[in-house]
Motif scaffolding. Structure first.
Motif, short mmCIF file in Angstrom:
data_model
loop_
_atom_site.label_atom_id
_atom_site.label_comp_id
_atom_site.label_asym_id
_atom_site.label_seq_id
_atom_site.Cartn_x
_atom_site.Cartn_y
_atom_site.Cartn_z
N ASP A 26 1.12 -1.20 0.22
CA ASP A 26 -0.37 -0.54 0.21
C ASP A 26 0.56 1.27 -0.04
OD1 ASP A 26 -1.75 -2.27 0.38
OD2 ASP A 26 -2.54 -1.56 2.60
N GLN A 28 1.15 5.43 -0.69
CA GLN A 28 0.15 7.08 -1.32
C GLN A 28 1.30 7.56 -2.10
OE1 GLN A 28 -0.79 7.45 3.31
NE2 GLN A 28 -1.90 8.65 2.24
N LYS A 82 -5.04 14.99 -1.49
CA LYS A 82 -6.19 16.10 -2.05
C LYS A 82 -5.99 16.98 -2.46
CE LYS A 82 -8.98 13.18 1.74
NZ LYS A 82 -9.53 12.89 2.86
N SER A 85 -2.48 16.41 -5.66
CA SER A 85 -2.29 15.57 -6.66
C SER A 85 -3.38 15.71 -8.49
CB SER A 85 -2.03 14.12 -6.10
OG SER A 85 -2.05 13.31 -6.59
N ASP A 87 -3.69 13.01 -9.12
CA ASP A 87 -3.94 11.16 -9.44
C ASP A 87 -4.23 10.63 -8.07
OD1 ASP A 87 -3.58 8.45 -10.94
OD2 ASP A 87 -2.17 8.32 -9.95
N ASN A 88 -4.82 10.36 -8.51
CA ASN A 88 -5.95 9.45 -6.88
C ASN A 88 -6.18 10.83 -5.70
OD1 ASN A 88 -7.37 7.04 -6.15
ND2 ASN A 88 -5.48 6.58 -5.39
N ASP A 90 -8.76 12.58 -4.73
CA ASP A 90 -10.44 12.03 -3.52
C ASP A 90 -9.65 10.94 -2.50
OD1 ASP A 90 -11.31 13.55 -4.77
OD2 ASP A 90 -12.40 12.74 -6.24
N GLU A 91 -8.67 9.66 -2.90
CA GLU A 91 -8.39 8.73 -1.71
C GLU A 91 -7.11 9.40 -1.19
OE1 GLU A 91 -10.15 6.04 -1.32
OE2 GLU A 91 -11.49 6.72 -3.15
N GLY A 93 -3.71 10.25 -2.54
CA GLY A 93 -3.25 9.78 -2.74
C GLY A 93 -3.10 8.36 -2.73
N TYR A 95 -2.49 4.12 -2.94
CA TYR A 95 -2.71 2.74 -3.56
C TYR A 95 -2.99 1.55 -3.03
CZ TYR A 95 -2.88 4.68 -8.72
OH TYR A 95 -3.50 5.86 -10.20
N HIS A 131 6.34 12.06 -8.71
CA HIS A 131 5.53 11.00 -7.32
C HIS A 131 6.42 11.77 -6.40
CE1 HIS A 131 3.54 8.95 -10.50
NE2 HIS A 131 4.48 9.35 -10.91
#
Length: 174
Positions: A26, A28, A82, A85, A87-88, A90-91, A93, A95, A131
């Motif tokens: 996992d 971010q 939030k 980023s 990319d992603n 809302d989460e 960042g 994954y 990143h």
């Protein structure tokens, strides 16, 4: 009609097996994309000048510095993702359950560095931009590419081909 008959032996030696279990991770990240660029009209490939890349790099380092000067937690990283980023976001960042080879090379290599520990952070450049990375840790999910249907089908076809027409011969006496 001429018939050719071939005889011979194939020896198959079992050496070992591997269940191909992989730890998923996992992570971010906050993506600071390159901006500008020139698109090649025939290939569609976008290239960026060094100045455009440097601008993204500076912004990424400024965001990382902001995070480090604050609480520097997983939660504060998510808040910055939030806001910043591409990319992603809302989460935060995040994954989850990333498996080896899923992400682009530099991103993947950073995630699966053998020395990587929860809380590690840094900046990685890819073709998308910079990143800002935060390693959350190993996932609770374990992945095995042996479970991949295509892999099983390929193995079955290979094995069927290997033993097509083969006959079992008991151990030969000396």
């Amino acid at each position: 009609k001429e018939v050719n008959e071939y005889t011979g032996y194939q020896i198959v030696i079992y050496v070992s097996s591997n269940d191909n279990l992989m730890n998923l991770v996992d992570v971010q990240h906050i993506l600071v994309k390159f901006t500008g660029g020139t698109t090649n009209s025939s290939t569609g490939v976008v290239t960026y000048t060094q100045a455009e890349k440097n601008a993204a790099r500076e912004k990424a380092y400024a965001i990382l510095k902001e995070w480090r000067s604050g609480e520097a937690t997983k939660e504060s990283f998510a808040e910055l993702a939030k806001k910043n980023s591409k990319d992603n976001a809302d989460e935060g960042g995040l994954y989850e359950d990333i498996y080896p080879g899923q992400m682009v090379t530099n991103f993947n290599d950073w995630c699966f560095d053998e020395s990587r520990q929860p809380g590690d952070h840094g900046i990685v450049e890819t073709e998308y931009g910079y990143h800002i990375m935060y390693f959350v840790g190993n996932s609770d999910t374990v992945y095995s590419d042996a479970n991949d249907t295509a892999t099983q089908e390929q193995y079955t076809l290979w094995l069927d081909d290997l033993f097509a027409g083969a006959q079992y011969v008991p151990q030969l006496e000396n």
